[in-house]
Design an enzyme around this catalytic site. Structure first.
Site, short mmCIF file in Angstrom:
data_model
loop_
_atom_site.label_atom_id
_atom_site.label_comp_id
_atom_site.label_asym_id
_atom_site.label_seq_id
_atom_site.Cartn_x
_atom_site.Cartn_y
_atom_site.Cartn_z
N ASP A 287 9.44 -6.43 -17.65
CA ASP A 287 8.89 -5.08 -17.76
C ASP A 287 9.08 -4.61 -19.19
O ASP A 287 10.21 -4.56 -19.69
CB ASP A 287 9.59 -4.15 -16.77
CG ASP A 287 9.36 -4.57 -15.32
OD1 ASP A 287 8.25 -5.08 -15.04
OD2 ASP A 287 10.26 -4.40 -14.49
N ASP B 133 3.52 -4.43 -3.78
CA ASP B 133 4.91 -3.97 -3.82
C ASP B 133 5.33 -3.71 -2.38
O ASP B 133 4.62 -3.01 -1.65
CB ASP B 133 5.04 -2.68 -4.64
CG ASP B 133 4.86 -2.94 -6.13
OD1 ASP B 133 4.74 -4.11 -6.53
OD2 ASP B 133 4.83 -1.95 -6.90
#
Lengths: 202, 251
Positions: B131, B12
């Site tokens: 997600d 990330d």
């Protein structure tokens, strides 16, 4: 000097190809004309999305004949992924399109019941007469492939629901269904062997 | 059949640094992206995923620089996602050195985006990132780092995205992200049994056994982040465990 000219196929991952060749000491330029393709020490035909749109792009730039010709006279040429498929006559992916017709074998889709695209690392085993490709693991990202060895070419094999042709070589011409630029050190060594031919043939 | 199961470290990225949180919140610094990517490649990573979590225009430009820097050292595939809203956004990431592009929130608002990217760059280059939040019946797609529920059923959304042009699914369990409690195996099986494209399991890895279970549940690849960044294990150790469990992995 390792001078390499890339055919601008409107491509998805040219940056990765350029980065891999640059790490190996090559000076990479983009082809602007058929003359560039004819005279270049080494030419790379990189992988792109679809067979038909890649051929359209090559023909609209007027580069098709020059690519075919340099392969016929054995000037160092590297075709990657869809670039390899473009050497054929037809592909199931784009039924109306005509390829570069370097050989007659056609490109078909992987069979049912498989994970498609074939995405990831698979074994490559060189066949009789292979000089560039060594046994090892290569990174693939493809839904279509050639499953018969064209006459006069040395081929490598890979298995994804049956054997298919994962690389072709003849003289200083190398075509890979996998991505050597993404195949780690094994891929870098393969590119280096081809670049040595670019240097020698110059 | 010798296609190997993949182990994929995920970085990330925010403001040029690797960060990691729990359930996408409480981000902490986890290092330099170029150093991390290079280290994981040497450990045997099969691919690297970069997710740009900055969510600002300045952050996006910064992310392009990061992609370029990582590409220059990396000789394995690089998938990049975060904030992709148009084929031009995808094109910029590819030009900077990505091999695949992930779409998430923007594709939920406008599913046609998946087809546009696939048509221009190929399905093999088009990754749907999803997600998933567990509900009473199945899983719901959540967006904007999990802050917004969409009412979309995850399995149905994945099935639809593949018909439009997605060539791979990065399936993250929002409930498990960063918790190290194991992948959501039911989620993996539910999605991988209705699509033909590869599914990357994400969210919750802690032990080698979790990766083995994800592959057995139908995943083609397992995404890992926290356990690597914290230095608790290496890609090499995880792959050795997969091999011992009888899975095909690249040495």
């Amino acid at each position: 000097m390792r001078l390499v000219t890339i055919v601008p196929t409107g491509t998805a991952n040219t940056a990765s190809v350029v980065a891999a060749l640059t790490r190996l000491g090559a000076l990479v330029e983009e082809a602007a004309s058929a003359g560039d393709v004819e005279t270049a020490q080494g030419v790379v035909l990189p992988g792109v999305g679809a067979f038909g749109s890649a051929m359209d792009r090559i023909e609209s730039l007027g580069l098709g004949a020059a690519i075919r010709e340099r392969i016929e006279v054995n000037r160092p040429t590297l075709a990657v992924c869809v670039g390899m498929q473009l050497l054929s006559r037809h592909s199931e992916e784009s039924p109306g399109a005509t390829g570069l017709k370097v050989f007659e074998e056609t490109v078909g889709r992987f069979g049912d019941g498989l994970t498609v695209p074939q995405m990831g690392w698979n074994r490559v085993e060189p066949g009789p007469g292979s000089r560039f490709v060594e046994s090892g693991w290569a990174y693939f990202a493809n839904s279509y492939r050639i499953d018969r060895l064209p006459d006069g070419w040395a081929g490598s094999n890979t298995d994804h629901g049956g054997k298919f042709v994962s690389a072709l070589e003849k003289g200083d011409v190398l075509a890979c269904q996998f991505h050597p630029e993404l195949s780690g050190e094994w891929g870098a060594r393969l590119l280096d062997r081809w670049l040595q031919r670019v240097e020698t043939a110059a | 059949m010798t296609l190997a199961s993949r182990v994929i470290p995920c970085l990330d990225i925010k403001d040029g640094r690797v960060v990691k949180g729990v359930k996408f919140q409480g981000l902490r610094d986890a290092g330099d992206p170029v150093a991390c990517a290079g280290l994981y490649e040497r450990q045997g990573a099969d691919e690297i995923v970069l997710l740009d979590v900055s969510a600002t225009p300045e952050g996006r430009d910064h992310a392009l620089d990061t992609v370029e820097a990582v590409r220059s050292v990396l000789s394995i595939p690089l998938a990049v996602g975060g904030g992709v809203k148009s084929p031009d956004d995808a094109g910029r990431l590819l030009e900077a050195g990505a091999d695949k592009v992930g779409v998430n929130t923007a594709a939920v608002s406008r599913p046609g985006l998946i087809g546009e990217i696939a048509e221009r760059f190929g399905t093999q280059c088009t990754v749907l990132a999803v997600d998933a939040a567990a509900g009473e019946a199945g899983w719901e797609v959540v967006v904007e780092s999990g802050r917004k529920r969409t009412g979309l059923d995850v399995v149905e959304w994945c099935r639809k995205a593949v018909t439009i042009g997605a060539g791979e699914i990065l399936l993250t369990s929002w409930d498990r992200d960063g918790t190290r409690s194991g992948y959501d195996l039911d989620l993996i099986t539910s999605v991988s049994s209705v699509v033909t494209v590869p599914v990357i399991a994400s969210g919750g890895a802690d032990r080698p056994g979790h990766l083995v279970a994800a592959i057995e549940a139908g995943a083609s690849a397992a995404l890992i982040a926290s356990i690597l960044h914290d230095g608790d294990t290496t890609v090499g150790e995880l792959k050795a465990a997969l091999r011992e469990a009888g899975m095909v992995v690249r040495p």
